[in-house]
Design a protein around this motif. Sequence first.
Motif, PDB file in Angstrom:
ATOM      1  N   ALA A 120      86.423  68.410  60.658  1.00 32.53           N
ATOM      2  CA  ALA A 120      85.847  69.465  59.814  1.00 32.53           C
ATOM      3  C   ALA A 120      84.916  70.355  60.636  1.00 32.53           C
ATOM      4  CB  ALA A 120      85.109  68.849  58.627  1.00 32.53           C
TER       5      ALA A 120
ATOM      6  N   GLU B  45      91.447  68.170  51.525  1.00 30.56           N
ATOM      7  CA  GLU B  45      90.097  68.698  51.755  1.00 30.56           C
ATOM      8  C   GLU B  45      90.061  69.761  52.852  1.00 30.56           C
ATOM      9  OE1 GLU B  45      85.794  67.072  53.362  1.00 30.56           O
ATOM     10  OE2 GLU B  45      87.207  65.648  52.518  1.00 30.56           O
ATOM     11  N   LEU B  46      90.644  69.476  53.996  1.00 34.77           N
ATOM     12  CA  LEU B  46      90.525  70.378  55.138  1.00 34.77           C
ATOM     13  C   LEU B  46      91.594  71.470  55.166  1.00 34.77           C
ATOM     14  CD1 LEU B  46      89.497  67.839  57.920  1.00 34.77           C
ATOM     15  CD2 LEU B  46      88.042  69.370  56.572  1.00 34.77           C
TER      16      LEU B  46
ATOM     17  N   VAL C  54      87.048  72.655  62.798  1.00 37.48           N
ATOM     18  CA  VAL C  54      87.648  73.726  61.993  1.00 37.48           C
ATOM     19  C   VAL C  54      86.644  74.864  61.838  1.00 37.48           C
ATOM     20  CG1 VAL C  54      88.423  74.318  59.654  1.00 37.48           C
ATOM     21  CG2 VAL C  54      89.312  72.264  60.779  1.00 37.48           C
ATOM     22  N   ASP C  55      85.432  74.537  61.448  1.00 39.99           N
ATOM     23  CA  ASP C  55      84.391  75.556  61.274  1.00 39.99           C
ATOM     24  C   ASP C  55      84.015  76.210  62.600  1.00 39.99           C
ATOM     25  OD1 ASP C  55      84.300  75.096  58.537  1.00 39.99           O
ATOM     26  OD2 ASP C  55      82.603  73.712  58.682  1.00 39.99           O
TER      27      ASP C  55
ATOM     28  N   PRO D 160      92.643  73.425  52.634  1.00 39.75           N
ATOM     29  CA  PRO D 160      92.122  74.634  52.003  1.00 39.75           C
ATOM     30  C   PRO D 160      91.059  75.350  52.838  1.00 39.75           C
ATOM     31  CG  PRO D 160      92.296  72.867  50.401  1.00 39.75           C
ATOM     32  CD  PRO D 160      92.567  72.261  51.745  1.00 39.75           C
ATOM     33  N   VAL D 161      90.272  74.608  53.595  1.00 39.63           N
ATOM     34  CA  VAL D 161      89.265  75.229  54.460  1.00 39.63           C
ATOM     35  C   VAL D 161      89.953  76.059  55.543  1.00 39.63           C
ATOM     36  CG1 VAL D 161      87.387  74.798  56.102  1.00 39.63           C
ATOM     37  CG2 VAL D 161      87.549  73.431  54.018  1.00 39.63           C
ATOM     38  N   LEU D 162      90.976  75.488  56.178  1.00 40.53           N
ATOM     39  CA  LEU D 162      91.741  76.228  57.183  1.00 40.53           C
ATOM     40  C   LEU D 162      92.376  77.478  56.589  1.00 40.53           C
ATOM     41  CD1 LEU D 162      93.601  73.416  59.128  1.00 40.53           C
ATOM     42  CD2 LEU D 162      92.175  75.181  60.145  1.00 40.53           C
ATOM     43  N   ARG D 163      93.004  77.323  55.441  1.00 41.43           N
ATOM     44  CA  ARG D 163      93.660  78.473  54.806  1.00 41.43           C
ATOM     45  C   ARG D 163      92.638  79.515  54.365  1.00 41.43           C
ATOM     46  NH1 ARG D 163      96.774  74.194  53.416  1.00 41.43           N
ATOM     47  NH2 ARG D 163      95.798  73.836  51.393  1.00 41.43           N
ATOM     48  N   GLY D 164      91.471  79.086  53.928  1.00 39.74           N
ATOM     49  CA  GLY D 164      90.412  80.025  53.542  1.00 39.74           C
ATOM     50  C   GLY D 164      89.943  80.842  54.731  1.00 39.74           C
ATOM     51  N   GLN D 165      89.816  80.201  55.869  1.00 41.34           N
ATOM     52  CA  GLN D 165      89.425  80.931  57.067  1.00 41.34           C
ATOM     53  C   GLN D 165      90.535  81.878  57.507  1.00 41.34           C
ATOM     54  OE1 GLN D 165      88.207  77.652  59.531  1.00 41.34           O
ATOM     55  NE2 GLN D 165      86.212  77.560  58.557  1.00 41.34           N
TER      56      GLN D 165
END
Length: 184
Positions: A52, A114-115, A55-56, A117-122
Amino acid sequence: MAGTRERALDAAVDVLGTDGVRALSHARVDTAAGLPAGSTSNWFRTRRALLAGVVDWIAEGERADFGASDFPVAPGDTGLVDGLCTLIELLTGRYAVRTRARYALFLELSSDAELGPVLRGQRREFERWTEQLVSAAGIPDAPSATRALMALCDGLILHRITVDPELAVRPLIERTVRALKPQL
């Protein structure tokens, strides 16, 4: 000098970009960063937390490196072509390891509840930025044109980091931009 957290994240990107997701471990990151054993786990208790964080970290680095002010595009200008070519050159040259790490994360985490959607959001943030450039270039139907250009650029990036690092991208991008905006 970067702190231990930043050194660990940079090393994690290097491990991912050179050896893949399966090679990522706290111990390997500590070694790659030249940190004492256990340093990475002080910041990221679990492997999942480390993923995570990476990713950020990748998204933060790409936003810093590729801000909209770095790619000014004016209507009727070839700035869009120049900007996309520059972006691809950087992503497959200076930032190739980070690019491979990002692709490895997408392949590994795309179905992660969990991760993913974070990748796709970025990714959507990058799409919005690209759509602004496409709109500034005066290309009609910017959302659709953006999807087409990004798909082309993704393919060119993947091709350059896996098959042909010297692939000339400008002719392909010029042709696509011309097709999207015939008056260019």
